[in-house]
Scaffold this motif. Structure first.
Motif, mmCIF file in Angstrom:
data_model
loop_
_atom_site.group_PDB
_atom_site.id
_atom_site.type_symbol
_atom_site.label_atom_id
_atom_site.label_comp_id
_atom_site.label_asym_id
_atom_site.label_seq_id
_atom_site.Cartn_x
_atom_site.Cartn_y
_atom_site.Cartn_z
ATOM 1 N N HIS A 31 0.837 -1.209 0.000
ATOM 2 C CA HIS A 31 0.000 0.000 0.000
ATOM 3 C C HIS A 31 0.864 1.248 0.000
ATOM 4 C CE1 HIS A 31 0.630 0.812 4.316
ATOM 5 N NE2 HIS A 31 0.423 -0.481 4.514
ATOM 6 N N ARG A 34 -2.532 5.960 3.765
ATOM 7 C CA ARG A 34 -3.404 5.562 4.868
ATOM 8 C C ARG A 34 -4.401 6.699 5.095
ATOM 9 N NH1 ARG A 34 -3.131 1.633 8.688
ATOM 10 N NH2 ARG A 34 -1.022 1.116 7.978
ATOM 11 N N ARG A 39 -7.641 2.811 7.379
ATOM 12 C CA ARG A 39 -7.587 1.927 6.209
ATOM 13 C C ARG A 39 -6.493 2.375 5.250
ATOM 14 N NH1 ARG A 39 -13.934 0.900 5.036
ATOM 15 N NH2 ARG A 39 -14.251 -0.519 6.781
ATOM 16 N N LYS A 66 -3.439 -8.977 0.192
ATOM 17 C CA LYS A 66 -3.245 -8.296 1.477
ATOM 18 C C LYS A 66 -4.243 -7.155 1.642
ATOM 19 C CE LYS A 66 1.563 -9.406 2.305
ATOM 20 N NZ LYS A 66 2.920 -8.880 2.519
ATOM 21 N N LEU A 67 -4.475 -6.399 0.582
ATOM 22 C CA LEU A 67 -5.473 -5.327 0.647
ATOM 23 C C LEU A 67 -6.848 -5.900 0.990
ATOM 24 C CD1 LEU A 67 -4.415 -3.185 -2.425
ATOM 25 C CD2 LEU A 67 -4.391 -2.433 -0.044
ATOM 26 N N LYS A 68 -7.200 -6.969 0.309
ATOM 27 C CA LYS A 68 -8.500 -7.601 0.539
ATOM 28 C C LYS A 68 -8.617 -8.109 1.971
ATOM 29 C CE LYS A 68 -10.035 -11.366 -1.667
ATOM 30 N NZ LYS A 68 -10.372 -12.278 -2.748
ATOM 31 N N ALA A 69 -7.587 -8.751 2.485
ATOM 32 C CA ALA A 69 -7.608 -9.307 3.841
ATOM 33 C C ALA A 69 -7.665 -8.219 4.913
ATOM 34 C CB ALA A 69 -6.374 -10.171 4.066
ATOM 35 N N ASN A 70 -7.198 -7.020 4.572
ATOM 36 C CA ASN A 70 -7.155 -5.921 5.537
ATOM 37 C C ASN A 70 -8.183 -4.833 5.248
ATOM 38 O OD1 ASN A 70 -4.681 -6.326 7.437
ATOM 39 N ND2 ASN A 70 -4.041 -7.043 5.415
ATOM 40 N N ASN A 71 -9.200 -5.176 4.446
ATOM 41 C CA ASN A 71 -10.277 -4.234 4.125
ATOM 42 C C ASN A 71 -9.750 -2.961 3.461
ATOM 43 O OD1 ASN A 71 -12.995 -3.849 3.942
ATOM 44 N ND2 ASN A 71 -13.187 -2.886 5.952
ATOM 45 N N GLY A 72 -8.686 -3.132 2.657
ATOM 46 C CA GLY A 72 -8.084 -2.000 1.965
ATOM 47 C C GLY A 72 -8.596 -1.881 0.550
ATOM 48 N N SER A 91 -12.654 -0.354 -3.192
ATOM 49 C CA SER A 91 -12.126 -1.418 -2.338
ATOM 50 C C SER A 91 -11.586 -2.553 -3.211
ATOM 51 C CB SER A 91 -13.212 -1.956 -1.405
ATOM 52 O OG SER A 91 -14.105 -2.789 -2.111
#
Length: 127
Positions: A31, A34, A39, A66-72, A91
């Motif tokens: 990423h 922030r 997020r 990683k984005l998907k797993a962390n609601n990014g 998202s």
């Protein structure tokens, strides 16, 4: 696109995303920014037109997971002649829905993993 050009339009896109969405720089392997709510998002830039075709966003599977797993998510920027023409926040899950899934393939770069190159009108309205 030569890496020097990609880095330049990436910086332009990230600056525009930070300004528009009130985010701060927060770089990691998956990423770039922030938001105030904690997020994160990966900023992706594509040239409006390249060699008579739409520019493309390059997504990396490991970062996407990683984005998907962390609601990014992502901020997608369409750039022309050093100017951001369009900015869209989405998202990681919505990217998959919009594309009916993502077809990943080997990047051909050692250690880089799998990628997807998406023409910008598939994710950002072309109007």
């Amino acid at each position: 696109m030569p890496s020097k050009d990609a880095a330049r339009i990436g910086r332009i896109a990230e600056e525009a995303a930070r300004r528009k969405y009130g985010a701060r720089s927060d770089h990691s392997s998956w990423h770039d920014i922030r938001y105030k709510n904690g997020r994160v998002a990966d900023v992706k830039a594509a040239e409006h037109s390249r060699n008579g075709r739409y520019g493309r966003f390059r997504l990396w599977r490991a970062a996407h997971q990683k984005l998907k797993a962390n609601n990014g998510g992502y901020v997608f920027a369409v750039v022309s002649e050093g100017q951001v023409l369009k900015l869209k926040r989405m998202s990681a899950r919505d990217v998959e829905r919009r594309l009916n899934g993502i077809s990943w393939y080997s990047s051909g770069h050692d250690g880089k993993g799998h990628q997807a190159k998406i023409p910008w009108p598939h994710l950002v309205d072309s109007r």
